[in-house]
Design an enzyme around this catalytic site. Structure first.
Site, PDB file in Angstrom:
ATOM      1  N   GLU A  20       0.827  -1.215   0.000  1.00 13.57           N
ATOM      2  CA  GLU A  20       0.000   0.000   0.000  1.00 13.57           C
ATOM      3  C   GLU A  20       0.854   1.255   0.000  1.00 13.57           C
ATOM      4  OE1 GLU A  20      -3.361   2.119   2.861  1.00 13.57           O
ATOM      5  OE2 GLU A  20      -3.151  -0.058   2.861  1.00 13.57           O
ATOM      6  N   ASP A  29       4.302 -14.082  12.337  1.00 11.48           N
ATOM      7  CA  ASP A  29       2.963 -14.577  11.990  1.00 11.48           C
ATOM      8  C   ASP A  29       1.972 -13.424  12.161  1.00 11.48           C
ATOM      9  OD1 ASP A  29       0.512 -15.804  11.720  1.00 11.48           O
ATOM     10  OD2 ASP A  29       1.004 -17.514  13.000  1.00 11.48           O
ATOM     11  N   HIS A  86      -2.362  10.251   0.013  1.00 11.32           N
ATOM     12  CA  HIS A  86      -2.458   8.840  -0.332  1.00 11.32           C
ATOM     13  C   HIS A  86      -2.634   8.651  -1.833  1.00 11.32           C
ATOM     14  CE1 HIS A  86      -3.428   4.598   0.379  1.00 11.32           C
ATOM     15  NE2 HIS A  86      -4.407   4.748  -0.489  1.00 11.32           N
TER      16      HIS A  86
END
Length: 376
Positions: A75, A268, A366
């Protein structure tokens, strides 16, 4: 000197090499894909490698120590935003963090027990014997505690009352999943013998509430855009604390930072996510993982608290050389130091997101980086 984001790739790699003492082989591994032979050992039916961009978040000062923070994420804007937030925090001393010991919980589920309370007493009376059985299975970690509690079935199936025997295990610098599962399986026959019941599940819990990490920082009101922006950020936090629809997206921003570091260092991240979201709902309502308030000086202060089970030995880092180098880039010497750095990344990313939302809106920065991503 150039700022890190102004450098070309070779300059960035040389900077990292000199900063943390990478060898030429370690430096080269940052650009090399995972060998298929390694992937084939890691998963079943392997056919290829799915690559994710690896970047470096800068400006992080955690407990007085400067750290480069590797982040693996697809992203745009996340790494830049975390770096900017860390720079603002740096002016006020950076991030202050604490992490608990690496204590994990393993569970052994016992069903068809005629007298649950009596079975519980019998198990606790055999505590030393049970711990000895568990510890015989591991040299690197240690079972240090034993508990047992009754669980009443709340599902639609009405399977009755159950006894859950819980091991507390010091995983030290490992995440500890394999060791905990092995210990739970080792004590299961003894638990069945003592209780006269049937053992079903023998597995760790990813809700690592004995392995908490806490991180806080102060952000200068002037660097954020003034008192009005601070007030708007506090309104944004108030909504995340009070409304589950906002809280989910708020915490997604937090996990943008934490998951990206987790993926880069071979953790994880699914287990981390599950534990974090459970903790966010610990009072019965899903809320923000972070807390924000105004200081006496009018600056913005924030903190994060969540369970975080991570490791710097074993696991993916043993197979994936890039994950091993990422840990070296961070210069972390313990699982606690890694957890604190990840919490700082989560707090920084959350600040960056709610600051953007409270000011110009999330799309301004963004989408500019998103457009660059696709060459528009």
């Amino acid at each position: 000197m150039k700022k890190f984001y102004e450098m070309v790739r070779d300059e960035r790699l040389d900077f990292i090499k000199n900063a943390v003492g990478l060898s030429e082989e370690e430096k080269a591994s940052l650009g090399a894909p995972l060998a298929f032979e390694s992937a084939d050992r890691m998963v079943e039916n392997a056919v290829g490698i799915m690559s994710v961009p690896l970047g470096i978040a800068t400006n992080f000062v955690i407990n007085g120590v400067e750290r480069l923070v590797p982040m693996a994420i697809e992203e745009p804007s996340v790494i830049a935003a975390a770096s900017k937030a860390a720079k603002i925090a740096r002016a006020k001393g950076g991030f202050t963090a604490k992490a608990d010991r690496s204590l994990m919980i393993g569970q052994v589920q016992v069903v068809s027990v005629k007298n649950v309370a009596g079975a519980r007493r019998k198990v606790l009376a055999k505590k030393k014997e049970i711990l000895a059985i568990a510890n015989a299975k591991s040299k690197s970690v240690a079972a240090i505690g034993l508990g047992a509690r009754e669980v009443r079935d709340a599902s639609r199936n009405r399977m009755g009352r159950m006894l859950v025997v819980e091991l507390t295990i010091d995983a030290k610098d490992a995440m500890g999943a394999n060791a905990v599962n092995t210990m739970c399986e080792a004590i299961a026959p003894k638990i069945a013998e003592i209780t006269g019941g049937e053992v079903v599940l023998k597995i760790l819990s990813n809700y690592a509430t004995k392995r908490m990490v806490r991180c806080k920082a102060v952000f200068d009101k002037g660097e954020l855009g003034g008192s009005k922006i601070v007030k708007r950020i506090l309104y944004a936090y108030a909504l995340a604390h009070s409304d589950v629809y906002r809280a989910v997206t708020h915490n997604k921003g937090v996990m943008n930072g934490i998951d990206a570091v987790a993926l880069a260092t071979g953790q994880d991240f699914r287990a981390i996510e599950a534990g974090a979201h459970a903790y966010a709902a610990r009072d019965g309502t899903y809320r923000s993982l972070t807390r924000w308030w105004r200081t006496k000086e009018g600056d913005l202060a924030g903190e994060i608290e969540l369970p975080l089970a991570v490791g710097i030995v074993g696991g993916v880092a043993n197979v994936n050389p890039t994950a091993k180098v990422a840990l070296k880039i961070m210069s972390v010497k313990s699982a606690q130091e890694l957890a604190m750095a990840m919490a700082a990344a989560g707090l920084a990313q959350n600040l960056a997101a709610i600051r953007a939302l409270s000011a110009e809106g999330i799309q301004a920065g963004h989408m500019r980086l998103h457009a660059r991503k696709f060459g528009k």
